[in-house]
Scaffold this active site. Structure first.
Site, PDB file in Angstrom:
ATOM      1  CD  GLU A 112      -2.847   1.824  -4.271  1.00  0.00           C
ATOM      2  OE1 GLU A 112      -3.055   2.047  -5.512  1.00  0.00           O
ATOM      3  OE2 GLU A 112      -2.673   2.858  -3.647  1.00  0.00           O
ATOM      4  CB  CYS A 116       0.093   0.954  -1.075  1.00  0.00           C
ATOM      5  SG  CYS A 116      -0.678   2.333  -0.574  1.00  0.00           S
ATOM      6  CB  CYS A 143       3.608   4.356  -2.903  1.00  0.00           C
ATOM      7  SG  CYS A 143       2.548   4.279  -1.337  1.00  0.00           S
ATOM      8  CG  HIS A 150      -1.756   6.452  -0.982  1.00  0.00           C
ATOM      9  ND1 HIS A 150      -0.654   5.722  -1.358  1.00  0.00           N
ATOM     10  CD2 HIS A 150      -1.761   7.511  -0.789  1.00  0.00           C
ATOM     11  CE1 HIS A 150       0.069   6.654  -1.162  1.00  0.00           C
ATOM     12  NE2 HIS A 150      -0.604   8.014  -1.019  1.00  0.00           N
TER      13      HIS A 150
END
Length: 158
Positions: free
Chosen positions: A56, A87, A84, A54
């Site tokens: 992030e 993250c 999420c 991800h």
């Protein structure tokens, strides 16, 4: 939220669009220093099989290894979708500052349900439940609809 915030948030949504066009899930993020300098940009890269890729998380790792604590705390992460739990935790552990997101995890959950999709593998908790000390702003009207359209395309619901 000012025009500078919106400009960076629109860039995060554009990065999500780039991810979609590259065959990946449409999520994008931008790390911006307190002085407005863009430090890092990225988008999801999970299509290769690693569900942790991800943007992030990449931002948190990048910042933790390259920025002093004070600069991390003063930086802002602009992202197409609310972090999420993985993250959000990485963001907090790295000591990053404010998060501005276009669409919320609650919105994404509702969209997925309306499209008849199963839930994801991780419970979609709000950032504040995972990292209560991190200041957050979002969702942002207009930008959330742009993200919805990208998610709909990704899931074949356009």
């Amino acid at each position: 939220m000012d025009e500078t915030d919106l400009r960076h948030l629109r860039r995060a949504v554009e990065l999500a669009r780039e991810a979609l066009e590259a065959g990946d899930e449409p999520f994008g993020s931008v790390l911006v220093a307190a002085d407005g300098t863009v430090l890092f940009e990225g988008h999801n890269e999970v299509s290769g099989g690693d569900g942790t890729r991800h943007p992030e998380l990449a931002i948190a790792r990048w910042a933790a290894s390259r920025l002093p604590a004070g600069e991390r705390a003063a930086a802002t992460v602009y992202t197409s979708g609310e972090h999420c739990p993985m993250c959000a935790a990485a963001h907090a552990w790295a000591g990053l500052g404010r998060i501005v997101y276009a669409s919320s995890s609650a919105q994404l959950t509702a969209w997925r349900e309306s499209w008849g999709l199963p839930p994801g593998p991780v419970r979609p908790l709000p950032i504040a439940e995972v990292a209560p000390g991190v200041p957050v702003e979002g969702p942002v009207p207009g930008q959330d609809e742009a993200v919805r359209a990208l998610q709909a395309r990704f899931h074949g619901r356009s």
